[in-house]
Every structure is written in C-alpha cells, then in structure tokens.
Design a protein around this motif. Sequence first.
Motif, mmCIF file in Angstrom:
data_model
loop_
_atom_site.group_PDB
_atom_site.id
_atom_site.type_symbol
_atom_site.label_atom_id
_atom_site.label_comp_id
_atom_site.label_asym_id
_atom_site.label_seq_id
_atom_site.Cartn_x
_atom_site.Cartn_y
_atom_site.Cartn_z
ATOM 1 N N ASP A 114 -42.849 -49.588 -2.447
ATOM 2 C CA ASP A 114 -42.673 -49.849 -3.867
ATOM 3 C C ASP A 114 -42.664 -48.509 -4.598
ATOM 4 O O ASP A 114 -43.594 -47.711 -4.472
ATOM 5 N N ALA A 115 -41.602 -48.261 -5.362
ATOM 6 C CA ALA A 115 -41.465 -46.981 -6.058
ATOM 7 C C ALA A 115 -42.659 -46.691 -6.962
ATOM 8 O O ALA A 115 -43.065 -45.537 -7.122
ATOM 9 N N GLU A 116 -43.268 -47.730 -7.542
ATOM 10 C CA GLU A 116 -44.389 -47.530 -8.452
ATOM 11 C C GLU A 116 -45.654 -47.080 -7.728
ATOM 12 O O GLU A 116 -46.574 -46.553 -8.354
ATOM 13 N N ASP A 117 -45.711 -47.289 -6.408
ATOM 14 C CA ASP A 117 -46.895 -46.911 -5.646
ATOM 15 C C ASP A 117 -46.784 -45.513 -5.030
ATOM 16 O O ASP A 117 -47.718 -45.043 -4.390
ATOM 17 N N LEU A 118 -45.632 -44.866 -5.198
ATOM 18 C CA LEU A 118 -45.419 -43.575 -4.566
ATOM 19 C C LEU A 118 -46.090 -42.445 -5.348
ATOM 20 O O LEU A 118 -46.041 -42.405 -6.571
ATOM 21 N N THR A 119 -46.708 -41.548 -4.619
ATOM 22 C CA THR A 119 -47.300 -40.347 -5.208
ATOM 23 C C THR A 119 -46.911 -39.145 -4.358
ATOM 24 O O THR A 119 -46.675 -39.262 -3.161
ATOM 25 N N LEU A 120 -46.849 -37.995 -4.986
ATOM 26 C CA LEU A 120 -46.493 -36.756 -4.298
ATOM 27 C C LEU A 120 -47.649 -35.793 -4.438
ATOM 28 O O LEU A 120 -48.037 -35.425 -5.551
ATOM 29 N N THR A 121 -48.248 -35.401 -3.314
ATOM 30 C CA THR A 121 -49.388 -34.490 -3.342
ATOM 31 C C THR A 121 -49.002 -33.162 -2.706
ATOM 32 O O THR A 121 -48.264 -33.120 -1.727
#
Length: 284
Positions: A167-174
């Motif tokens: 889900d695009a809304e659950d994606l995070t970039l660290t």
Amino acid sequence: MNVRETFTLSFLTDLLRNPEYTGENRCFPCTLVNLSIGTAASVVVAAVSPLAGGSLFGLSLLVIYLRGYLVPGTPTVTKRYLPDSFLRLFDKVDEPSTPPALDDVDTIEAFLRRRDALREVEDGADLELTPSFRTAHRKWAAEYDATDRLLAAPASLLFHGADVDVDAEDLTLTQGPNAFVLRSEDRPLARWESRAAMIGDVAAAAVFADRTDDWAAIDPETRLQVLGALRLWYDRCPACGGDVSLEQDVVESCCRSTSVLVGTCNDCGSRMFETNYDDSIASE
C-alpha cells in the motif's frame, strides 16, 4: 529483586554493552571464534573444577553477548585463520548475484537491448543508453524528484501486478549510513545506494511501464535487478544531472576487505551502484 537493584543491574548492563559490535553490528564469524575459544577454555578449567568451568562458560557467554568480543583483536584472528569462503557466508557486504531468468529465458542485458534501453557504441566494444531512453528517463527522473511522488511510485511501478501486498500509504523511506531503504510497515522491500539511485530506478521503471505491457508480469525481485543493472550504464546522475564516474574502492567489514567498483556522481557525490570487483580479472 527491588527497584534499586533492578535499576543498578540495568545500568551496569548498559555500561558494559558495546553497540559497535553487538545487535545489527554483530559479526557472526567473530562471535563463532569467540564462542569456540570460550568453550575450549571452559572445558579445560572444568577438568579441574566443574563449578569453575561452568562459571567461566557462563561469564564468556555474557561478555560475548554484551561486548561482542571475548578476546581482544578477534577480527585479526578471524581474517587470518578462517577461509574467505566461510566469511563470505556471513558478510554484510553485498555480493553480486546472477540475475534470475526472465519469462523468455533472456539475460537482463538482452532484455534491456530489446526494450531499446541499451545499444552498442560505434566500435562495438561497449554498450550505452539509447538516446530515446535517455530522454525519457530524464523526463521521469524530474517528475519523481519530489519525495512525495517518489514514495508513491514504487507501489505501482516496482510491485504492481505481483503477489505482494504493498500500500503506497504505508511506504516509508529511511536513510542509513550507506543505504536508502524502502519499508512497508517496518518490513524492508528494497534498498538503494543513494536517493539518486532510487530516483533512477523509479524513472526507468516508468519508462518500461510505458513501453511494454509485460513489465507488471515480471516479479519484483527481477524488476529490481533489471533496474539495478541498468545503472551500470548511467553517465548522468538522475538527481542532479552531474557526470557519473567509475572508480575502484575497498569496503571494510569487521573481518573482510572487499574490492568494489562504484559509480559516483562527480557533482552531488551520490553513489549509483556498487559491485564486487576482481583485481585479478581486471589486470589480465
């Protein structure tokens, strides 16, 4: 145990703990070497006094758990006496892998050439990006330079059509010390050497999605390998447009040194790729 004793024990444990060599930074070959040494010493002592031997073994485990090492200079011992083939099984330095076969049993290079992404240079000694792909890639790279668009793109371009619930809304970039990691609810999905490398992959995926109907039919692991391989031929940085140069470097892990070939932007310093480099082959 009362609150004061619990606090004191916790404080002493934190004081003794060495995060540089424990947790995610723990070196398993070095841990195995230390466990072997601690076990051998405990067996010798236990032959004289079983109680002392058991106590020594327990203390050894505690020190290895908290400090990472029991014997000072362990990495040197590990490098010297353990074969490289064994160390490579545990090494955190990325190893180059053979790309999985595509649906038509083609190599990745053949896939890229047939999709008009690569062509031979005039003397036929190397490959380069085609002018049409270069133009389309720069256009999409500019589109995905914004963080919000960059984060929304992987769900449709890297994982869409696959048996992966993203889900695009659950994606995070660290951002870590040497990588940008894309996560979905703390589950790592992909990693890049830099933000610019991620922009390049997403932009290339957009080009392939426009050019071919079978992009979504390729599994995500293969898609990422196709895009990662394509970065070997970048001559411009997707993020700033600077020249990309190749150079040899050495990556140090706890008990191994690995020669790598890297592509780096001369302007912003972003690393495009990093792959193992065989000095013996290069010198032939």
